[in-house]
Design a protein around this motif. Sequence first.
Motif, mmCIF file in Angstrom:
data_model
loop_
_atom_site.group_PDB
_atom_site.id
_atom_site.type_symbol
_atom_site.label_atom_id
_atom_site.label_comp_id
_atom_site.label_asym_id
_atom_site.label_seq_id
_atom_site.Cartn_x
_atom_site.Cartn_y
_atom_site.Cartn_z
ATOM 1 N N ASP A 1 0.808 -1.211 0.000
ATOM 2 C CA ASP A 1 0.000 0.000 0.000
ATOM 3 C C ASP A 1 0.842 1.262 0.000
ATOM 4 O O ASP A 1 0.359 2.324 -0.356
ATOM 5 C CB ASP A 1 -0.956 -0.017 1.201
ATOM 6 N N ASP A 2 2.080 1.189 0.456
ATOM 7 C CA ASP A 2 2.852 2.434 0.421
ATOM 8 C C ASP A 2 3.700 2.528 -0.831
ATOM 9 O O ASP A 2 3.880 1.554 -1.559
ATOM 10 C CB ASP A 2 3.691 2.603 1.681
ATOM 11 N N GLY A 3 4.224 3.690 -1.070
ATOM 12 C CA GLY A 3 4.775 4.004 -2.385
ATOM 13 C C GLY A 3 6.136 3.398 -2.653
ATOM 14 O O GLY A 3 6.734 2.747 -1.799
ATOM 15 N N PHE A 4 6.569 3.649 -3.844
ATOM 16 C CA PHE A 4 7.839 3.137 -4.328
ATOM 17 C C PHE A 4 8.992 3.707 -3.505
ATOM 18 O O PHE A 4 9.968 3.018 -3.199
ATOM 19 C CB PHE A 4 7.964 3.522 -5.792
ATOM 20 N N ALA A 5 8.837 4.997 -3.110
ATOM 21 C CA ALA A 5 9.913 5.670 -2.385
ATOM 22 C C ALA A 5 10.177 4.979 -1.054
ATOM 23 O O ALA A 5 11.328 4.773 -0.671
ATOM 24 C CB ALA A 5 9.545 7.143 -2.158
ATOM 25 N N SER A 6 9.103 4.598 -0.372
ATOM 26 C CA SER A 6 9.342 3.991 0.934
ATOM 27 C C SER A 6 9.929 2.587 0.774
ATOM 28 O O SER A 6 10.683 2.123 1.626
ATOM 29 C CB SER A 6 8.043 3.953 1.744
ATOM 30 N N LYS A 7 9.582 1.938 -0.308
ATOM 31 C CA LYS A 7 10.212 0.643 -0.584
ATOM 32 C C LYS A 7 11.722 0.822 -0.722
ATOM 33 O O LYS A 7 12.509 0.083 -0.151
ATOM 34 C CB LYS A 7 9.670 0.067 -1.894
ATOM 35 N N LEU A 8 12.063 1.815 -1.524
ATOM 36 C CA LEU A 8 13.479 2.086 -1.749
ATOM 37 C C LEU A 8 14.169 2.413 -0.436
ATOM 38 O O LEU A 8 15.305 1.995 -0.197
ATOM 39 C CB LEU A 8 13.643 3.261 -2.714
ATOM 40 N N ARG A 9 13.443 3.181 0.432
ATOM 41 C CA ARG A 9 14.032 3.577 1.701
ATOM 42 C C ARG A 9 14.330 2.344 2.554
ATOM 43 O O ARG A 9 15.406 2.221 3.123
ATOM 44 C CB ARG A 9 13.083 4.529 2.424
ATOM 45 N N ARG A 10 13.372 1.437 2.588
ATOM 46 C CA ARG A 10 13.579 0.220 3.384
ATOM 47 C C ARG A 10 14.730 -0.606 2.819
ATOM 48 O O ARG A 10 15.571 -1.128 3.556
ATOM 49 C CB ARG A 10 12.293 -0.611 3.404
ATOM 50 N N LEU A 11 14.735 -0.691 1.495
ATOM 51 C CA LEU A 11 15.795 -1.438 0.829
ATOM 52 C C LEU A 11 17.158 -0.857 1.190
ATOM 53 O O LEU A 11 18.101 -1.578 1.534
ATOM 54 C CB LEU A 11 15.550 -1.371 -0.676
ATOM 55 N N GLY A 12 17.214 0.477 1.143
ATOM 56 C CA GLY A 12 18.471 1.157 1.457
ATOM 57 C C GLY A 12 18.885 0.898 2.897
ATOM 58 O O GLY A 12 20.068 0.676 3.177
ATOM 59 N N ARG A 13 17.893 0.890 3.800
ATOM 60 C CA ARG A 13 18.245 0.685 5.208
ATOM 61 C C ARG A 13 18.809 -0.713 5.421
ATOM 62 O O ARG A 13 19.806 -0.883 6.116
ATOM 63 C CB ARG A 13 17.009 0.910 6.090
ATOM 64 N N ILE A 14 18.178 -1.691 4.797
ATOM 65 C CA ILE A 14 18.679 -3.066 4.956
ATOM 66 C C ILE A 14 20.083 -3.180 4.386
ATOM 67 O O ILE A 14 20.963 -3.817 4.977
ATOM 68 C CB ILE A 14 17.720 -4.071 4.277
ATOM 69 N N ALA A 15 20.291 -2.525 3.236
ATOM 70 C CA ALA A 15 21.619 -2.553 2.634
ATOM 71 C C ALA A 15 22.639 -1.945 3.588
ATOM 72 O O ALA A 15 23.746 -2.466 3.753
ATOM 73 C CB ALA A 15 21.612 -1.808 1.308
ATOM 74 N N ARG A 16 22.239 -0.822 4.241
ATOM 75 C CA ARG A 16 23.161 -0.155 5.161
ATOM 76 C C ARG A 16 23.479 -1.066 6.352
ATOM 77 O O ARG A 16 24.624 -1.190 6.772
ATOM 78 C CB ARG A 16 22.555 1.163 5.621
ATOM 79 N N TRP A 17 22.441 -1.703 6.900
ATOM 80 C CA TRP A 17 22.665 -2.638 8.003
ATOM 81 C C TRP A 17 23.659 -3.701 7.615
ATOM 82 O O TRP A 17 24.563 -4.038 8.359
ATOM 83 C CB TRP A 17 21.353 -3.339 8.360
ATOM 84 N N GLU A 18 23.448 -4.252 6.416
ATOM 85 C CA GLU A 18 24.297 -5.337 5.947
ATOM 86 C C GLU A 18 25.762 -4.885 5.948
ATOM 87 O O GLU A 18 26.636 -5.619 6.385
ATOM 88 C CB GLU A 18 23.849 -5.749 4.538
ATOM 89 N N VAL A 19 25.981 -3.657 5.460
ATOM 90 C CA VAL A 19 27.360 -3.166 5.374
ATOM 91 C C VAL A 19 27.935 -2.982 6.771
ATOM 92 O O VAL A 19 29.025 -3.480 7.077
ATOM 93 C CB VAL A 19 27.416 -1.830 4.596
ATOM 94 N N THR A 20 27.201 -2.287 7.645
ATOM 95 C CA THR A 20 27.767 -2.016 8.969
ATOM 96 C C THR A 20 27.976 -3.317 9.732
ATOM 97 O O THR A 20 28.977 -3.479 10.417
ATOM 98 C CB THR A 20 26.847 -1.095 9.782
ATOM 99 N N ARG A 21 27.038 -4.260 9.604
ATOM 100 C CA ARG A 21 27.188 -5.484 10.377
ATOM 101 C C ARG A 21 28.365 -6.315 9.875
ATOM 102 O O ARG A 21 29.112 -6.883 10.658
ATOM 103 C CB ARG A 21 25.911 -6.304 10.300
ATOM 104 N N SER A 22 28.523 -6.364 8.555
ATOM 105 C CA SER A 22 29.610 -7.179 8.018
ATOM 106 C C SER A 22 30.964 -6.598 8.370
ATOM 107 O O SER A 22 31.874 -7.326 8.741
ATOM 108 C CB SER A 22 29.488 -7.293 6.504
ATOM 109 N N THR A 23 31.082 -5.290 8.245
ATOM 110 C CA THR A 23 32.380 -4.709 8.571
ATOM 111 C C THR A 23 32.609 -4.780 10.066
ATOM 112 O O THR A 23 33.741 -4.887 10.517
ATOM 113 C CB THR A 23 32.468 -3.254 8.093
ATOM 114 N N GLY A 24 31.536 -4.725 10.840
ATOM 115 C CA GLY A 24 31.673 -4.769 12.288
ATOM 116 C C GLY A 24 32.180 -6.105 12.805
ATOM 117 O O GLY A 24 32.870 -6.160 13.816
#
Lengths: 642, 382
Positions: free
Chosen positions: A20-43
């Motif tokens: 129900d929510d827009g494309f932008a919020s999808k992208l935002r969630r996608l970006g957040r997961i990507a960011r988590w992945e990076v910080t967790r892996s390097t951590g």
Amino acid sequence: MSRSEGPSIGPADAPGDGADDGFASKLRRLGRIARWEVTRSTGTIDRRTLLILVVMIAVIGVVGFVAAEDGLGLDDEIYVVGVDESNPYHDVAVEANQFRPVSLSDVEIADDGESGNVDLVLTPDGEIGYVGPNGEAAYDVFRNAVGSYNEGLMAAENDSPAAYPVFVSLEYQDRNLGLFAEEGFETEGETAGDGEPGSGDGGDTDDDTEADDDTEADDDSGMTTDPDADGMPSTDDGLQVPDIGGGAGEQTAPGTPGTLSPPFPFEALVLAFLLIVPMNFVIQVYGGSIMQERLKRRGELLLVSPASRTEIVAGKTLPYLLGLVGLTAAIVLSIDGGVLSIAAVFPFALLFLGATFAGAMFARSFKELTFVTVTVSVVLTTYAFVPAIFSNVTPIALISPLTLVVFDLQGESVELVEYLFSTGALYLGSVVLFLLGIGVYREEDMFAQKPIPAKIIDAIVSQIDSITARVHAYASPFVLSILSIPFVFGAQLLGVALLFAIPDAVALPVMFVFAAAVEEFAKSIHVYAGFARSRFDSTIRVGAILGGISGIGFFLGEKATHAVQLVGIPDLSVGTAAFGPALSSEPLVLVALFFAPLVLHIVTAVISTVGATRGRTSYALAFVVATIVHVLYNLGVIALVA
Amino acid sequence: MSRDRADTGSARRESIQRGPNPPSVDTEASRSVWHARWALIRRELQSLRSEKTIILAIAIQLFIAAFSSFLVVGLVSMYDPSAIEGQERAIAVTGEDTDELAAVASQQDGLGVDRYDDRADAHAAFEEGQVDAVLDANRDDEGRLVVRTTVPDEGLQTTVLVVQLREALETLEYTERIANADRLAEQPLSVPEAIEASPYAGFTYTILLPLLLFLPAFISGSMVVDSLAEERQRGTLELLRVAPLSFVDVVDAKLVATAVLAPIQAAVWLALLAVNGTAIAQPFALVGLVAALSVLVAAVGAGVALYAPERRQSQLLYSVGIVGTLVVSTALPEHPANTVAKFATGSATATSWLALAGYGIAAAFTLLALRWYVDRLEPESL
């Protein structure tokens, strides 16, 4: 957790919590997961480990550099040669690293020359005898060593025309014999000396060039038809005075007969290989990260978040994909490649990640994951590398995108059709792999321990479910057969690439059976999965209907592979075994050839799907029968056309 | 977990076999410890079997062997015309000075010589497909024979043709050098007659065989890393501690279970090669070498898995370490692959035997070091 979402076919049409929510919020969630992945892996990589890694890599670098200077020495002294120091060939044995000379008085030979403590014996009167099981191989190596030794002697001579009495230049020229007219692909030749021209004394070059100009004038009158035989830049380089380095067996400078080399883009190939190497390491980390989600139900946290599973997977994959693209771009820049190289390697990165993702979703433990990633590495590297070896030799090479990289590095242009041909299967294949993995990226599958085949069946069934939900249960064999085409295509192309250098007597039967088995498997496995998980009624009637639909789907999908005929693969006999003969121009034969496969695919698919209704054993038997029918059909068609 | 499924049967049996709990007398206790060790080893092997890991491992080795053999067989047959049969191919010889060239080229296997007085005729014949190459031979001012060669741009066929032409021209070069003998300080040695020899022997001994022998050892090490890292991350290592075993015993059992697989696989590869006609001069030395290496590698793997906090790091450290060791071993007096080749061809020197002893000692030393490290390790900290 009750999620109403069906397995999603693509990010764009993913229904569910996030619909129900827009494309932008999808992208935002996608970006957040990507960011988590990076910080967790390097951590997770701590300083200690990092330090050890850096030290190890530094040591490897230094020692590797030193070792590269004087060779690996893998074949040092593997043969023993009995020779006295007075023998003129003694120096050959000393200089060639494969040999260890011993004095003739130490030689012991038993059983009439069948065994002994040496492989070769050089008698004082100049005869060479070989002893034991490795004698002949040693003799052959020794023969080459004499040639290298002579080159070394001649390099030391002052009178260069006497030492190098023959000069050769090599020119590749297209000729139109009618036979090769329709090859939609051109191998641009290069002259033998595609390395740097020898830096030796340039004084002689002038003389040679004069002689060369002389002949060139005559030549031009000779060849009237081919104005673009000029693609050979360095006929003049071919006439440089040799600049032979110290190392015997090294590539000598262009000019002498020994420097003639068949078209083999060694350097470009090694560079192209460089692009594949980092992927093998990145997928290790990526697979580990996916696997981690499945241990101790850690992935549950992300699953209950508002992000859809497509977004989760996309977010977790994005950093690795971007990282690979970045690495590729860096490597391509450092080896002076162009955008084409990056574009050619990109689908490969995608496929590496897709295969690893699916593998990590199926694996039960890290041990299994290790082997899944190694299998992915080995198979995909083979797929990339083997065909590319033949870059300048046959159009078959185009099935690997590395060939495009080789072309790019050689400064040749590539057409869009060629790009699509060599990367299309990879793009489609990686999409299907991601779909399969996403299909089981759900609570009930992620944390369950099942053997890999059972997981694969589950993944296929999840796709059947999603198609059933959208269209109709009977649509699934149709769609899944079409989706299997890139894998069938890839497997068959790989088979052709692996077998075409082998004599036809061995290669053809293997290829016939292999190609048929791959196709039959692709047509029936998803129907079997549906029966095994009770998605269809186990009646013969349903089995026959599903088989028929699957056959039609496969037939339509297979028509896409007729693209291979554009690049002339069926000209090879092994290619015919895999893809059938080139289309004939006779209209009636053409129509028959067009629809006969449809009948074949339906018949064989029905055989194996009817078998699939009665469980695993009868499916296996029916599959064998279907394969045999398919092979017989192929043989019949080829006999008919020939 | 698969292990659970596979073990349900054997676990019941083990519970009967296992000694009294708590163990009563000393001899009883030591026997039950042996039982427990054996049970642990079996459990490890069973998990390998149920996950089909070992099958996958062997399949990968086969694939790599087939892949590298393919490369060599393919390349050798492409660049060595004698490796594939072909019919004779006509070449045109033209130019001012063709006698020597024509004489030598007609001696070459697979080449037939047509002489043309007129260059244009030769090229016309080439365009029409009557000849497959044009060799235009002329003397330059210094008495050199300059051969301008034109070959068709036709892929595989051309590759073979070029190799044939090279051999003919090299023979020509040799005869010309002998003719110039008075101007040369050193005479070139005559090249011995060619014989029928397998072009793959060198590759088999120096690449394929070392690959087949080392891969099992490396795979064993990787399995130890995964096995330990996984038990740590799943928390099942904790459970193993209720067994009447010290932590050293647990690690030992894992080492034994995996390290023993490598020499067995190596022996099978050697037997297969021998059946295929590749003579292996000292198979026992080779199996011993693999055993030493696999203990060494597995012990290092176990150490890495216990040291690094997570599986990702341990696999990374392990794989970089293996690659590193292979590179660094070029600094040894004899590369391990070279040692293998020498044992296989029967050309082993004192250095080879010393190297074998060295690997054995290194393995024993690493094993002791690992036990010492595990002994000092707090299992609770894992």
